[in-house]
Design a protein around this motif. Structure first.
Motif, mmCIF file in Angstrom:
data_model
loop_
_atom_site.group_PDB
_atom_site.id
_atom_site.type_symbol
_atom_site.label_atom_id
_atom_site.label_comp_id
_atom_site.label_asym_id
_atom_site.label_seq_id
_atom_site.Cartn_x
_atom_site.Cartn_y
_atom_site.Cartn_z
ATOM 1 N N THR A 8 0.852 -1.177 0.000
ATOM 2 C CA THR A 8 0.000 0.000 0.000
ATOM 3 C C THR A 8 0.887 1.226 0.000
ATOM 4 O OG1 THR A 8 -0.099 0.026 2.400
ATOM 5 C CG2 THR A 8 -1.870 -1.137 1.258
ATOM 6 N N LEU A 9 0.494 2.189 -0.774
ATOM 7 C CA LEU A 9 1.227 3.449 -0.839
ATOM 8 C C LEU A 9 0.272 4.579 -0.535
ATOM 9 C CD1 LEU A 9 3.218 2.935 -4.152
ATOM 10 C CD2 LEU A 9 4.082 2.737 -1.833
ATOM 11 N N LEU A 10 0.762 5.611 0.101
ATOM 12 C CA LEU A 10 -0.032 6.805 0.271
ATOM 13 C C LEU A 10 -0.072 7.526 -1.063
ATOM 14 C CD1 LEU A 10 1.421 8.028 3.667
ATOM 15 C CD2 LEU A 10 -0.650 6.715 3.264
ATOM 16 N N ALA A 11 -1.175 8.166 -1.347
ATOM 17 C CA ALA A 11 -1.321 8.859 -2.622
ATOM 18 C C ALA A 11 -0.288 9.970 -2.741
ATOM 19 C CB ALA A 11 -2.717 9.439 -2.743
ATOM 20 N N ALA A 16 8.987 9.524 -13.107
ATOM 21 C CA ALA A 16 9.592 8.423 -13.847
ATOM 22 C C ALA A 16 10.887 7.918 -13.222
ATOM 23 C CB ALA A 16 9.842 8.853 -15.290
ATOM 24 N N ASP A 17 11.688 8.800 -12.657
ATOM 25 C CA ASP A 17 12.977 8.390 -12.139
ATOM 26 C C ASP A 17 13.012 8.254 -10.619
ATOM 27 O OD1 ASP A 17 14.654 10.350 -14.641
ATOM 28 O OD2 ASP A 17 14.086 8.250 -14.683
ATOM 29 N N GLU A 18 11.868 8.319 -9.989
ATOM 30 C CA GLU A 18 11.798 8.202 -8.535
ATOM 31 C C GLU A 18 12.047 6.748 -8.120
ATOM 32 O OE1 GLU A 18 7.852 8.355 -6.212
ATOM 33 O OE2 GLU A 18 8.699 10.360 -6.023
ATOM 34 N N PRO A 19 12.875 6.520 -7.103
ATOM 35 C CA PRO A 19 13.035 5.152 -6.622
ATOM 36 C C PRO A 19 11.729 4.673 -5.988
ATOM 37 C CG PRO A 19 14.274 6.690 -5.254
ATOM 38 C CD PRO A 19 13.688 7.478 -6.365
ATOM 39 N N VAL A 20 11.445 3.392 -6.143
ATOM 40 C CA VAL A 20 10.198 2.817 -5.654
ATOM 41 C C VAL A 20 10.512 1.764 -4.596
ATOM 42 C CG1 VAL A 20 8.151 1.474 -6.288
ATOM 43 C CG2 VAL A 20 9.042 3.227 -7.852
ATOM 44 N N SER A 89 2.407 1.433 12.906
ATOM 45 C CA SER A 89 2.965 1.415 11.560
ATOM 46 C C SER A 89 4.210 2.286 11.513
ATOM 47 C CB SER A 89 1.955 1.892 10.516
ATOM 48 O OG SER A 89 1.579 3.220 10.765
ATOM 49 N N VAL A 90 5.050 2.018 10.513
ATOM 50 C CA VAL A 90 6.178 2.874 10.173
ATOM 51 C C VAL A 90 6.115 3.099 8.673
ATOM 52 C CG1 VAL A 90 7.662 2.165 12.094
ATOM 53 C CG2 VAL A 90 7.795 0.929 9.922
ATOM 54 N N PHE A 91 6.929 4.027 8.200
ATOM 55 C CA PHE A 91 6.927 4.378 6.791
ATOM 56 C C PHE A 91 8.349 4.340 6.266
ATOM 57 C CE2 PHE A 91 3.343 6.203 8.898
ATOM 58 C CZ PHE A 91 2.294 5.960 8.031
ATOM 59 N N VAL A 92 8.491 3.990 4.985
ATOM 60 C CA VAL A 92 9.799 3.974 4.347
ATOM 61 C C VAL A 92 9.723 4.845 3.100
ATOM 62 C CG1 VAL A 92 11.562 2.545 3.222
ATOM 63 C CG2 VAL A 92 10.316 1.660 5.217
ATOM 64 N N ARG A 93 10.747 5.665 2.932
ATOM 65 C CA ARG A 93 10.865 6.458 1.708
ATOM 66 C C ARG A 93 12.254 6.246 1.143
ATOM 67 N NH1 ARG A 93 11.631 12.838 3.237
ATOM 68 N NH2 ARG A 93 13.277 12.559 4.802
ATOM 69 N N ASP A 99 17.237 13.318 -7.804
ATOM 70 C CA ASP A 99 15.948 13.904 -7.427
ATOM 71 C C ASP A 99 15.735 14.030 -5.928
ATOM 72 O OD1 ASP A 99 15.070 14.096 -10.162
ATOM 73 O OD2 ASP A 99 14.854 11.915 -10.103
ATOM 74 N N GLY A 100 16.621 13.487 -5.108
ATOM 75 C CA GLY A 100 16.471 13.580 -3.661
ATOM 76 C C GLY A 100 15.435 12.609 -3.129
ATOM 77 N N TRP A 101 14.831 12.976 -1.977
ATOM 78 C CA TRP A 101 13.866 12.100 -1.312
ATOM 79 C C TRP A 101 12.563 12.015 -2.095
ATOM 80 C CZ3 TRP A 101 15.462 8.867 2.134
ATOM 81 C CH2 TRP A 101 16.523 9.190 2.971
ATOM 82 N N SER A 102 12.049 10.818 -2.185
ATOM 83 C CA SER A 102 10.752 10.587 -2.800
ATOM 84 C C SER A 102 9.657 11.146 -1.905
ATOM 85 C CB SER A 102 10.555 9.076 -2.983
ATOM 86 O OG SER A 102 9.219 8.797 -3.341
ATOM 87 N N ASP A 103 8.594 11.651 -2.508
ATOM 88 C CA ASP A 103 7.429 12.096 -1.742
ATOM 89 C C ASP A 103 6.527 10.915 -1.376
ATOM 90 O OD1 ASP A 103 8.091 14.809 -1.799
ATOM 91 O OD2 ASP A 103 7.148 15.076 -3.753
#
Length: 112
Positions: A8-11, A16-20, A89-93, A99-103
């Motif tokens: 699940t991802l937050l909206a 295109a080049d953002e790490p996933v 819960s915890v979150f990972v980015r 591009d720096g940190w993903s949103d």
């Protein structure tokens, strides 16, 4: 205790080049994160990921020291991550060197 993340991802907008963040596993104080990113070499690559609590406080950062052009997706771990007692819960980015940190935040439910 072992937790597996639901996919699940937050909206958030996707670039295109953002790490996933593809998957996260937590065993005790060790967090393993699977990332994908179109690494092209030293000029553009995923260079880290971070675990955050629900308030956005950093619980640990894993630096990635080199590109993974021929290893996609790839998994790296970080030990010593102290998740606060009672956290649900915890979150990972993820981050890349261009591009720096993903949103986009990847939520990891800690409920059993």
């Amino acid at each position: 205790m072992k937790y597996f993340a639901l996919f699940t991802l937050l909206a958030a907008p996707v670039f295109a080049d953002e790490p996933v963040v593809e998957a996260v596993t937590i065993e005790g104080d060790r967090v393993s994160v699977t990332l994908s990113h179109p690494d092209t070499g030293w000029d553009h690559y995923a260079d880290g990921w971070e675990v955050l609590d629900a308030d956005g406080n950093s619980l640990g950062i894993r630096e990635l020291a080199h590109p993974h052009v021929n290893e996609q997706p790839f998994t790296r771990s970080l030990g010593g991550v102290q998740i606060p007692a009672g956290a649900t819960s915890v979150f990972v980015r993820a981050r890349c060197n261009v591009d720096g940190w993903s949103d986009t935040l990847f939520e990891v439910s800690l409920s059993q």
